[in-house]
Design a protein around this motif. Structure first.
Motif, PDB file in Angstrom:
ATOM      1  N   ALA A 218       2.933   7.121   3.270  1.00 29.63           N
ATOM      2  CA  ALA A 218       2.303   7.161   4.590  1.00 29.63           C
ATOM      3  C   ALA A 218       1.648   8.520   4.832  1.00 29.63           C
ATOM      4  N   LEU A 219       2.383   9.576   4.525  1.00 28.17           N
ATOM      5  CA  LEU A 219       1.864  10.922   4.733  1.00 28.17           C
ATOM      6  C   LEU A 219       0.616  11.169   3.882  1.00 28.17           C
ATOM      7  N   MET A 220       0.668  10.806   2.619  1.00 27.29           N
ATOM      8  CA  MET A 220      -0.462  11.059   1.727  1.00 27.29           C
ATOM      9  C   MET A 220      -1.701  10.283   2.157  1.00 27.29           C
ATOM     10  N   THR A 221      -1.498   9.032   2.561  1.00 30.69           N
ATOM     11  CA  THR A 221      -2.631   8.193   2.942  1.00 30.69           C
ATOM     12  C   THR A 221      -3.278   8.666   4.231  1.00 30.69           C
ATOM     13  N   ARG A 222      -2.449   8.893   5.256  1.00 27.79           N
ATOM     14  CA  ARG A 222      -2.997   9.352   6.533  1.00 27.79           C
ATOM     15  C   ARG A 222      -3.469  10.802   6.452  1.00 27.79           C
ATOM     16  N   GLY A 223      -2.853  11.573   5.591  1.00 25.35           N
ATOM     17  CA  GLY A 223      -3.336  12.932   5.360  1.00 25.35           C
ATOM     18  C   GLY A 223      -4.720  12.935   4.753  1.00 25.35           C
ATOM     19  N   LEU A 224      -4.946  12.026   3.815  1.00 28.75           N
ATOM     20  CA  LEU A 224      -6.269  11.906   3.205  1.00 28.75           C
ATOM     21  C   LEU A 224      -7.315  11.509   4.250  1.00 28.75           C
ATOM     22  N   ALA A 225      -6.933  10.668   5.190  1.00 30.16           N
ATOM     23  CA  ALA A 225      -7.856  10.279   6.263  1.00 30.16           C
ATOM     24  C   ALA A 225      -8.269  11.501   7.084  1.00 30.16           C
ATOM     25  N   GLU A 226      -7.312  12.392   7.355  1.00 30.35           N
ATOM     26  CA  GLU A 226      -7.635  13.607   8.101  1.00 30.35           C
ATOM     27  C   GLU A 226      -8.581  14.510   7.323  1.00 30.35           C
ATOM     28  N   ILE A 227      -8.300  14.684   6.049  1.00 32.56           N
ATOM     29  CA  ILE A 227      -9.144  15.524   5.205  1.00 32.56           C
ATOM     30  C   ILE A 227     -10.573  14.982   5.179  1.00 32.56           C
ATOM     31  N   ILE A 288       0.063  27.512   3.427  1.00 32.92           N
ATOM     32  CA  ILE A 288       0.502  28.103   4.695  1.00 32.92           C
ATOM     33  C   ILE A 288      -0.689  28.666   5.466  1.00 32.92           C
ATOM     34  N   ALA A 289      -1.481  29.514   4.823  1.00 34.14           N
ATOM     35  CA  ALA A 289      -2.669  30.056   5.495  1.00 34.14           C
ATOM     36  C   ALA A 289      -3.699  28.966   5.751  1.00 34.14           C
ATOM     37  N   THR A 290      -3.816  28.017   4.821  1.00 30.16           N
ATOM     38  CA  THR A 290      -4.797  26.945   4.983  1.00 30.16           C
ATOM     39  C   THR A 290      -4.460  26.069   6.182  1.00 30.16           C
ATOM     40  N   THR A 291      -3.173  25.871   6.443  1.00 31.28           N
ATOM     41  CA  THR A 291      -2.780  25.071   7.611  1.00 31.28           C
ATOM     42  C   THR A 291      -3.307  25.698   8.898  1.00 31.28           C
ATOM     43  N   ARG A 292      -3.159  26.992   9.030  1.00 25.95           N
ATOM     44  CA  ARG A 292      -3.672  27.663  10.228  1.00 25.95           C
ATOM     45  C   ARG A 292      -5.191  27.533  10.320  1.00 25.95           C
ATOM     46  N   ALA A 293      -5.878  27.796   9.202  1.00 28.46           N
ATOM     47  CA  ALA A 293      -7.338  27.726   9.210  1.00 28.46           C
ATOM     48  C   ALA A 293      -7.827  26.316   9.534  1.00 28.46           C
ATOM     49  N   ALA A 294      -7.196  25.298   8.937  1.00 27.89           N
ATOM     50  CA  ALA A 294      -7.618  23.912   9.167  1.00 27.89           C
ATOM     51  C   ALA A 294      -7.327  23.486  10.595  1.00 27.89           C
ATOM     52  N   TYR A 295      -6.173  23.896  11.122  1.00 33.55           N
ATOM     53  CA  TYR A 295      -5.814  23.562  12.506  1.00 33.55           C
ATOM     54  C   TYR A 295      -6.838  24.150  13.480  1.00 33.55           C
ATOM     55  N   GLU A 296      -7.126  25.428  13.320  1.00 34.34           N
ATOM     56  CA  GLU A 296      -8.073  26.082  14.218  1.00 34.34           C
ATOM     57  C   GLU A 296      -9.479  25.517  14.050  1.00 34.34           C
ATOM     58  N   LEU A 297      -9.840  25.202  12.810  1.00 34.19           N
ATOM     59  CA  LEU A 297     -11.161  24.626  12.550  1.00 34.19           C
ATOM     60  C   LEU A 297     -11.284  23.238  13.166  1.00 34.19           C
ATOM     61  N   SER A 298     -10.225  22.436  13.096  1.00 31.53           N
ATOM     62  CA  SER A 298     -10.265  21.093  13.676  1.00 31.53           C
ATOM     63  C   SER A 298     -10.454  21.163  15.189  1.00 31.53           C
ATOM     64  N   LYS A 299      -9.856  22.149  15.825  1.00 33.37           N
ATOM     65  CA  LYS A 299     -10.015  22.318  17.266  1.00 33.37           C
ATOM     66  C   LYS A 299     -11.453  22.704  17.601  1.00 33.37           C
ATOM     67  N   LYS A 300     -12.025  23.594  16.806  1.00 31.96           N
ATOM     68  CA  LYS A 300     -13.400  24.036  17.054  1.00 31.96           C
ATOM     69  C   LYS A 300     -14.396  22.895  16.893  1.00 31.96           C
ATOM     70  N   ARG A 301     -14.102  21.997  15.947  1.00 31.65           N
ATOM     71  CA  ARG A 301     -15.061  20.925  15.644  1.00 31.65           C
ATOM     72  C   ARG A 301     -14.717  19.608  16.348  1.00 31.65           C
ATOM     73  N   GLY A 302     -13.618  19.575  17.056  1.00 31.42           N
ATOM     74  CA  GLY A 302     -13.238  18.361  17.760  1.00 31.42           C
ATOM     75  C   GLY A 302     -12.848  17.219  16.843  1.00 31.42           C
ATOM     76  N   VAL A 303     -12.214  17.545  15.713  1.00 29.87           N
ATOM     77  CA  VAL A 303     -11.775  16.546  14.745  1.00 29.87           C
ATOM     78  C   VAL A 303     -10.269  16.346  14.902  1.00 29.87           C
ATOM     79  N   GLU A 304      -9.838  15.111  15.112  1.00 27.12           N
ATOM     80  CA  GLU A 304      -8.417  14.839  15.308  1.00 27.12           C
ATOM     81  C   GLU A 304      -7.678  14.888  13.975  1.00 27.12           C
ATOM     82  N   MET A 305      -6.667  15.752  13.891  1.00 29.89           N
ATOM     83  CA  MET A 305      -5.873  15.911  12.669  1.00 29.89           C
ATOM     84  C   MET A 305      -4.404  16.055  13.056  1.00 29.89           C
TER      85      MET A 305
END
Length: 338
Positions: A218-227, A288-305
């Protein structure tokens, strides 16, 4: 005539790629900032901190002199941690400019630069003048260094804006156990490479908590959808994410105990603090660093993750993992394709 290649970064992946290129007949110099590591590589032909029970060829030369490493090379392969790529690239740029040297640039690191949210090809393009580079390419895919070094069958992708460069690099790396495909989707390959480490952290945490295969799938599949959602918002080809640098890389990184991101997540799931995990690992945990960057980037771009957000809150806000999982599972129902 053998191609001359500088490999910058002598961690597990850098040293194994250097070994592969040396095996393929390239003239390789492996650079490390650490003189003790260089001495071990040159005298013992081992790299015990990163690759256990393996002896490198004595034809592979290591150096801690960056000028010496890139002298007269045709290709420079960056395999340094994401957050130091810019600083190393600045040094390389100065050397290339002083020598009026022009090379093909490749990177095989997997991450997003913090604060700028830039992919690594963008970082390299900013720092290395076009007069000193012929092309910038990225090598990525499901490729644990510990398996490549034993000649396990491995398939990866080289993506570049230059078809000619991609084809040349394909030939540079490919052999009977390491197969390389070409792509023109640099954005998709880099985003897939970076963000799969977030999913690997989550998969390790699930295992540490005692969850089974259903949860992992479940995690891998829905994670891929977010990516895919984030990648396509930048113009990536959605098909890239069902290829080697998407689903392929997620499979190996989120299931292998060789993955340091999986191991870090596993320790978090067992109740260890993030500081304990980082200190005990002794190597960079890119996710670890990528999680922060992706989280902040998703907020800037309005992408639900939501999965990325959940892992961010566990890492940086000390959210309880079990409660965070419960919040994910009890969100309002929706269509799978949303």
């Amino acid at each position: 005539m053998a191609k001359k290649v500088a490999v910058l970064g002598a961690g597990s992946w850098g040293s194994v790629l250097a070994s592969l290129l040396d095996e393929n007949g390239s003239d390789v110099k492996l650079w490390s900032y650490n003189p003790t590591q260089v001495k071990e590589l040159n005298e013992q032909h081992t790299n015990t901190k990163y690759i256990k029970n393996f002896t490198f060829s004595d034809s592979l030369v290591a150096t801690n002199d960056l000028k010496d490493a890139i002298d007269g090379v045709d290709y420079i392969l960056f395999v340094v941690p994401t957050q130091v790529t810019r600083s190393v690239a600045k040094q390389v740029a100065e050397i290339l400019a002083d020598r009026n040297q022009k090379v093909n640039i490749i990177h095989a690191s997997k991450g997003i630069e913090e604060k700028t949210y830039l992919r690594l090809s963008q970082v390299l393009a900013q720092e290395i003048d076009p007069q000193n580079r012929k092309s910038i390419s990225v090598l990525s895919g499901p490729s644990q260094a510990e398996d490549v070094v034993t000649h396990d069958i491995t398939l990866v992708t080289v993506a570049s804006d230059s078809d000619q460069a991609a084809t040349e690099i394909q030939g540079l790396f490919m052999n009977n156990y390491f197969r390389v495909y070409t792509s023109d989707d640099v954005i998709g390959v880099e985003i897939g490479a970076a963000l799969k480490n977030i999913i690997a952290l989550g998969a390790g945490a699930l295992y540490g908590l005692g969850y089974k295969d259903n949860a992992k799938a479940a995690l891998m599949t829905r994670g891929l959808a977010e990516i895919s959602r984030l990648g396509t918002s930048f113009g990536a080809n959605p098909l890239t994410f069902i290829g080697l640098s998407g689903v392929g890389d997620i499979i190996v990184t989120a299931t292998s105990t060789n993955s340091r991101n999986w191991r870090a997540g596993n320790e978090l799931g067992k109740g260890h603090s993030l500081d304990e995990v980082i200190n005990n690992m002794g190597m960079v945990i890119e996710g670890i660093a990528t999680t922060r960057a992706a989280y902040e980037l998703s907020k800037k771009r309005g992408v639900e993750m939501p999965i990325t957000s959940a892992i961010y809150h566990v890492l940086y806000d000390h959210a309880d993992i079990k409660e965070t999982i419960n919040q994910l599972m009890t969100r309002e129902g929706r269509s799978e394709i949303e």
